[in-house]
Enzyme design. Structure first.
Site, mmCIF file in Angstrom:
data_model
loop_
_atom_site.group_PDB
_atom_site.id
_atom_site.type_symbol
_atom_site.label_atom_id
_atom_site.label_comp_id
_atom_site.label_asym_id
_atom_site.label_seq_id
_atom_site.Cartn_x
_atom_site.Cartn_y
_atom_site.Cartn_z
ATOM 1 N N ARG A 207 0.690 -1.165 -0.223
ATOM 2 C CA ARG A 207 0.034 0.062 0.057
ATOM 3 C C ARG A 207 0.736 1.332 -0.033
ATOM 4 N NH1 ARG A 207 -3.677 -1.089 4.344
ATOM 5 N NH2 ARG A 207 -2.350 0.112 5.808
ATOM 6 N N TYR B 175 -13.921 23.515 -9.286
ATOM 7 C CA TYR B 175 -14.220 22.235 -9.925
ATOM 8 C C TYR B 175 -15.462 21.834 -9.389
ATOM 9 C CZ TYR B 175 -14.027 17.213 -11.238
ATOM 10 O OH TYR B 175 -13.969 16.000 -11.460
ATOM 11 N N LYS C 95 -5.348 14.365 -15.820
ATOM 12 C CA LYS C 95 -5.565 15.237 -17.058
ATOM 13 C C LYS C 95 -3.982 15.417 -17.778
ATOM 14 C CE LYS C 95 -9.548 15.819 -15.441
ATOM 15 N NZ LYS C 95 -9.885 17.035 -14.675
ATOM 16 N N ASP D 18 -5.563 23.848 -6.392
ATOM 17 C CA ASP D 18 -5.846 22.950 -7.483
ATOM 18 C C ASP D 18 -4.918 23.442 -8.560
ATOM 19 O OD1 ASP D 18 -6.713 21.525 -9.832
ATOM 20 O OD2 ASP D 18 -8.689 21.022 -8.640
#
Ligand code: PLP
Length: 406
Positions: free
Chosen positions: A68, A121, A217, A192
């Site tokens: 993990r 967003y 993106k 962001d």
């Protein structure tokens, strides 16, 4: 001269992004790319080795004692994003939105207040409604160009969360001014940074403490990966984020980490072409009689142009435009008529996309004149002449349809 490992601390960022995270050579040779190291279990030579590694991890070192935590592939991607953002260290998350939630959950507790710019967003509002409100965390939305930040800061304010340029209309914020006002009052600043992708905007150098990206993106860049990143400016802040990241059990696959790192290697050339194509499309749209307004910060008439020029070193393939025809059907007819622009959410891949901008989301933006229908384009890497002729036949379809039903 040694070729192992390649270190170019004094080189241009573009040079460093080509080499950061390259695997060390073994026995004098090795691959260019870091291997995809997939595992759940980490094996130890003996109990002493296990304890030693666990102690190093406990002391904050980037070593993995369990799958993990992410192994070599993850570590290479983290260093590449840290290089890109100019930060201390980076955490990976399974999506851009989970990276955003991580920051809110790590820094806020019941009774805290957070200021969020209104052009964020849209799903950030879901994080507020679903996760933060029921914990008694107060989110207040504000309009950076209009509202004076110092008047909004309360004794309970712990975080200023912004996105610049904003989603859909690309409002550029005065980040250095906002960050200075927040930091003066001891408030952490998170941004962001997906639009600028790190290469064209370095918010940590402009006063932010945390930079978040939807690596889905432009970093991944090929519409085939979901990935988020959170980069912190100091060890203290990183440790707080890392503890929550650990408690949430956030983990990403090694294949996805590999693909994202591979995307970063070509980020510079891809972004330059996205920008060149979008600039051509923006010029075409700005001169079009059926277009009311184009939202693209590099355009001199864009309200954010001066701040963009000051704080960014480039632009991407995203732009939004509103139709001159005051008819709510225009956007739908237009996107249905396009051939090279697919209809789809997300952006940052090599291909062109078009999306009808939802009126209720536009209405969340103070700068929206209202009423008209609008389309968001992601201008891809196709030849711009083909894209422009595609748009031209889209406008023709709108004119035909509106005339037929007049
Ligand atoms: C897409 C996007 C996100 C969310 O990223 P996902 O990986 O899709 O969860 C966050 N911020 C911005 C600005 C985005 O465009």
């Amino acid at each position: 001269m040694s070729h192992d490992p390649i270190s170019h601390d004094d080189a241009d960022l573009r040079t460093r992004l080509i080499h950061v995270g390259s695997p060390a050579l073994r026995d004098g040779a090795g691959p260019v790319n870091v291997p995809v190291v997939r595992t759940s279990t980490v094996r130890f030579a003996d109990s002493a080795a296990q304890q030693a590694l666990q102690a190093r991890r406990g002391a904050g070192e980037r070593v993995a004692t369990y799958g993990r935590h992410g192994l070599d592939t993850h570590a290479a991607l983290e260093s590449a994003i840290t290089t890109l953002e100019g930060g201390y260290r980076t955490l990976l998350a399974p999506s851009g939105l989970s990276a955003i939630s991580l920051v809110f959950l790590a820094l806020l507790k019941p009774g805290d207040h957070v200021l969020v710019s209104d052009s964020v967003y849209a799903p950030v509002r879901k994080v507020d409604q679903v996760l933060l409100q029921r914990q008694g965390i107060r989110v207040e939305y504000f309009t950076p160009g209009r509202d004076a930040l110092p008047d909004l800061l309360r004794p309970q304010t712990r975080l200023l969360y912004v996105e610049s340029p904003g989603s859909l209309l690309y409002e550029v914020l005065d980040l250095p001014a906002l960050a200075a006002q927040a930091r003066e009052r001891g408030v952490a600043v998170a941004i962001d940074n997906t639009w600028g992708a790190g290469l064209y905007h370095q918010p940590l150098a402009l006063g932010a403490n945390i930079s978040i990206q939807a690596a889905t993106k432009y970093l991944a860049g090929h519409s085939d990966v979901m990935m988020g990143s959170v980069t912190a400016d100091t060890p203290e802040l990183f440790d707080r984020l890392a503890a929550t990241h650990d408690a949430l059990g956030l983990s990403v696959g090694a294949d996805d980490a590999y693909l994202t790192l591979r995307g970063i290697r070509t980020l510079d050339v891809r972004l330059a072409r996205h920008q060149a194509n979008a600039t051509a499309v923006a010029a075409y749209l700005s001169a079009h009689p059926d277009v009311f307004q184009v939202y693209y910060p590099p355009l001199p008439q864009d309200p954010g142009h001066a701040l963009w020029k000051r704080d960014f070193s480039g632009a991407n393939g995203l732009l939004t435009f509103a139709f001159a025809q005051n008819d709510p059907r225009a956007a739908g007819v237009f996107v249905d008529a396009l051939r090279y622009f697919s209809i789809g959410a997300s952006w940052g891949g090599y291909e062109s996309l078009a999306l009808e901008a939802a009126p209720q989301r536009l209405a969340e933006h103070t700068g929206w004149p209202g009423g008209r229908s609008a389309v968001r384009l992601h201008v891809g890497l196709e030849h711009p002449d083909d894209l422009i002729s595609d748009l031209e036949q889209g406008f023709a379809a709108v004119r035909d349809r509106l005339r037929l039903s007049a």
